[in-house]
Motif scaffolding. Structure first.
Motif, PDB file in Angstrom:
ATOM      1  N   ARG A  96      39.647 -16.939 -19.800  1.00 27.90           N
ATOM      2  CA  ARG A  96      39.992 -17.074 -18.442  1.00 27.90           C
ATOM      3  C   ARG A  96      39.940 -15.743 -17.726  1.00 27.90           C
TER       4      ARG A  96
ATOM      5  N   ASP B 221      49.543 -11.873 -28.199  1.00 30.62           N
ATOM      6  CA  ASP B 221      48.978 -11.282 -27.103  1.00 30.62           C
ATOM      7  C   ASP B 221      47.897 -10.592 -27.111  1.00 30.62           C
TER       8      ASP B 221
ATOM      9  N   ASP C 165      45.072 -13.110 -27.628  1.00 29.03           N
ATOM     10  CA  ASP C 165      44.540 -13.587 -26.362  1.00 29.03           C
ATOM     11  C   ASP C 165      43.826 -12.461 -25.524  1.00 29.03           C
ATOM     12  N   HIS C 166      44.254 -11.163 -25.572  1.00 27.71           N
ATOM     13  CA  HIS C 166      43.273 -10.028 -24.863  1.00 27.71           C
ATOM     14  C   HIS C 166      41.884  -9.953 -25.334  1.00 27.71           C
TER      15      HIS C 166
ATOM     16  N   ARG D   9      41.512 -14.200 -22.573  1.00 32.36           N
ATOM     17  CA  ARG D   9      42.461 -15.054 -22.141  1.00 32.36           C
ATOM     18  C   ARG D   9      43.702 -14.207 -21.425  1.00 32.36           C
TER      19      ARG D   9
ATOM     20  N   HIS E  68      46.615 -13.696 -18.766  1.00 39.04           N
ATOM     21  CA  HIS E  68      47.714 -14.326 -18.193  1.00 39.04           C
ATOM     22  C   HIS E  68      48.313 -13.711 -17.154  1.00 39.04           C
ATOM     23  N   HIS E  69      48.608 -14.647 -16.067  1.00 42.90           N
ATOM     24  CA  HIS E  69      49.353 -14.178 -14.856  1.00 42.90           C
ATOM     25  C   HIS E  69      50.913 -14.784 -14.900  1.00 42.90           C
ATOM     26  N   ARG E  70      51.757 -14.129 -15.297  1.00 46.84           N
ATOM     27  CA  ARG E  70      53.258 -14.652 -15.467  1.00 46.84           C
ATOM     28  C   ARG E  70      54.120 -13.637 -14.727  1.00 46.84           C
TER      29      ARG E  70
ATOM     30  N   GLY F 119      53.541  -9.107 -20.214  1.00 45.79           N
ATOM     31  CA  GLY F 119      53.175  -9.208 -21.547  1.00 45.79           C
ATOM     32  C   GLY F 119      53.406  -8.164 -22.484  1.00 45.79           C
TER      33      GLY F 119
ATOM     34  N   GLU G   3      50.665 -18.647 -12.939  1.00 45.98           N
ATOM     35  CA  GLU G   3      50.119 -19.664 -13.520  1.00 45.98           C
ATOM     36  C   GLU G   3      51.291 -20.797 -13.163  1.00 45.98           C
TER      37      GLU G   3
ATOM     38  N   GLU H  70      54.435 -21.456 -15.289  1.00 46.63           N
ATOM     39  CA  GLU H  70      55.374 -20.473 -15.438  1.00 46.63           C
ATOM     40  C   GLU H  70      56.737 -21.080 -14.783  1.00 46.63           C
TER      41      GLU H  70
END
Length: 274
Positions: free
Chosen positions: A2, A164, A167-168, A172, A174-176, A180, A268, A271
């Motif tokens: 993403r 985490d 994911d990096h 991927r 994230h927008h939280r 993180g 996201e 969230e």
């Protein structure tokens, strides 16, 4: 994978004004500190470990200079006993059709020509602005809880660090609402380790400050070692900047820049339970 910001998520107010102002102030300060610092470094383009330096000491691990090889000037960089030809980049720089002995190209220093006095003035000016900005950030972040909520990692962050990192690695991003684990550790390292270390080692290199606090020389193993730590920390900050910009681009630059300009960021949908 993403690589862009969420399109359907809600906008939230994520970055307080104090965080945004100090963020951009640091960016300006670190730019001028880097280029003026390289100007100062040109006066003695060597790094040492220990309290003393000079011709009778053999404690340098980095040296940038120029030498004539087969009748032509070449840039020579010695690193841990290994010698590299760095003509055009380090030690010997092209100026039009001529080559001159100079540690760095003009675009890497402020001023672009050799001027140690001006470089020191620019460096010290922005260094004190950096100190003041850091103090302002500490005070404001304690009051609005940005420091404890978003910067200082907790036990849950350490437990989630592995996932985490994975994911990096898979991009991927994230927008939280909250940072993180990897973001927290990175910003904590910059704000609580790298910047204070830069300031402390910079002061340790000052004879005037040594007279006020001579114990700093013992703390850092001498002025030359403090200078080396100062330089290596600068390289770590440059690496952080490169990775930081890459993450901004991959995560969606418009959304990321909006959060650091207006404070508002699109996150996201999950969230907020949407």
């Amino acid at each position: 994978m993403r690589l862009s910001a969420p399109r359907n998520g809600p906008l939230i107010y994520r970055q307080p004004l104090s965080t945004r102002v100090t963020h951009w102030a640091w960016a300006v300060c670190l730019f001028f500190l880097l280029l003026s610092g390289l100007q100062i470094f040109m006066a003695r383009p060597d790094l040492y470990i220990g309290r003393q330096s000079g011709f009778e000491f053999d404690n340098s691990f980095l040296s940038i200079g120029a030498a004539y090889v087969d009748g032509s000037m070449r840039g020579i960089t010695d690193l841990f006993g290994w010698r590299f030809d760095t003509t055009g980049w380090l030690g010997a720089i092209w100026s039009g059709d001529n080559i001159e002995a100079k540690t760095f190209p003009g675009w890497m220093t402020i001023p672009s020509y050799r001027d140690l006095a001006t470089g020191r003035i620019v460096h010290f000016f922005f260094a004190w602005i950096l100190v003041a900005t850091l103090l302002v950030w500490f005070g404001a972040s304690l009051l609005n809880r940005h420091m404890t909520r978003d910067i200082v990692p907790g036990a849950a962050d350490l437990r989630g660090l592995g996932s985490d990192l994975a994911d990096h690695a898979r991009l991927r991003l994230h927008h939280r609402r909250r940072y993180g684990p990897l973001q927290k550790l990175s910003y904590f390292g910059v704000l609580f380790v790298a910047l204070p270390l830069m300031i402390a080692t910079g002061l340790t290199m000052s004879p005037g400050f040594n007279a006020f606090a001579p114990w700093t020389l013992d703390l850092f193993g001498g002025r030359q070692t403090a200078r080396t730590i100062h330089f290596l920390t600068m390289l770590a900050l440059v690496l952080f900047f490169v990775v930081h910009i890459a993450m901004v681009v991959l995560a969606g630059p418009f959304n990321e820049l909006r959060s650091m300009i207006s404070g508002w960021m699109r996150i996201e949908p999950e969230e907020t339970g949407l």
